[in-house]
Design a protein around this motif. Sequence first.
Motif, PDB file in Angstrom:
ATOM      1  N   TYR A   8       0.871  -1.171   0.000  1.00 13.64           N
ATOM      2  CA  TYR A   8       0.000   0.000   0.000  1.00 13.64           C
ATOM      3  C   TYR A   8       0.907   1.220   0.000  1.00 13.64           C
ATOM      4  O   TYR A   8       1.884   1.278   0.744  1.00 13.64           O
ATOM      5  N   ARG A  10       0.536   5.445  -0.102  1.00 14.51           N
ATOM      6  CA  ARG A  10      -0.255   6.679  -0.192  1.00 14.51           C
ATOM      7  C   ARG A  10       0.475   7.738  -1.001  1.00 14.51           C
ATOM      8  O   ARG A  10      -0.129   8.506  -1.733  1.00 14.51           O
ATOM      9  N   ASN A  12       3.336   7.058  -3.031  1.00 21.37           N
ATOM     10  CA  ASN A  12       4.092   6.385  -4.100  1.00 21.37           C
ATOM     11  C   ASN A  12       5.539   6.063  -3.764  1.00 21.37           C
ATOM     12  O   ASN A  12       6.262   5.556  -4.606  1.00 21.37           O
ATOM     13  N   LYS A  15       5.453   2.320  -3.333  1.00 22.10           N
ATOM     14  CA  LYS A  15       5.197   1.759  -4.656  1.00 22.10           C
ATOM     15  C   LYS A  15       6.493   1.635  -5.455  1.00 22.10           C
ATOM     16  O   LYS A  15       6.747   0.596  -6.077  1.00 22.10           O
ATOM     17  N   GLU A  31      -1.053  -4.135  -5.734  1.00 25.35           N
ATOM     18  CA  GLU A  31      -1.256  -2.934  -4.930  1.00 25.35           C
ATOM     19  C   GLU A  31      -2.526  -3.077  -4.108  1.00 25.35           C
ATOM     20  O   GLU A  31      -3.557  -3.493  -4.627  1.00 25.35           O
ATOM     21  N   ASP A  33      -5.402  -1.299  -2.674  1.00 24.48           N
ATOM     22  CA  ASP A  33      -6.017  -0.031  -3.050  1.00 24.48           C
ATOM     23  C   ASP A  33      -7.146   0.317  -2.083  1.00 24.48           C
ATOM     24  O   ASP A  33      -8.190  -0.320  -2.071  1.00 24.48           O
ATOM     25  N   ASP A  34      -6.917   1.316  -1.249  1.00 20.16           N
ATOM     26  CA  ASP A  34      -7.903   1.803  -0.294  1.00 20.16           C
ATOM     27  C   ASP A  34      -8.958   2.599  -1.059  1.00 20.16           C
ATOM     28  O   ASP A  34      -8.637   3.515  -1.813  1.00 20.16           O
ATOM     29  N   ILE A  59     -11.156  -2.042   0.878  1.00 17.49           N
ATOM     30  CA  ILE A  59     -10.139  -2.098  -0.169  1.00 17.49           C
ATOM     31  C   ILE A  59     -10.723  -2.748  -1.417  1.00 17.49           C
ATOM     32  O   ILE A  59     -11.716  -3.472  -1.349  1.00 17.49           O
ATOM     33  N   ARG A  60     -10.099  -2.431  -2.546  1.00 15.91           N
ATOM     34  CA  ARG A  60     -10.486  -3.049  -3.812  1.00 15.91           C
ATOM     35  C   ARG A  60     -10.144  -4.529  -3.743  1.00 15.91           C
ATOM     36  O   ARG A  60      -9.150  -4.934  -3.150  1.00 15.91           O
TER      37      ARG A  60
END
Length: 70
Positions: A8, A10, A12, A15, A31, A33-34, A59-60
């Motif tokens: 996760y 926020r 990048n 990431k 990822e 994703d919230d 989350i997704r």
Amino acid sequence: MEILIAYYSRTNVTKSIAEALQKKLNCDIEEIDDLGKHSGKIGWVKGGYQASRVKECEIRTVKKILRIMV
């Protein structure tokens, strides 16, 4: 052995580190994703508040599933 990097990020930063690791390890990446809005200063405060209260967030649905073999 299969490897999945789940992260996760926020801002990048995480990431970019996860993507660099994925290239080195040649593995899958996913990822987290919230679905809530956590952008900007208000989002940062809101995220900190929710974390301190141990509030779950939506989350997704993840695309990759790693099966653990025993």
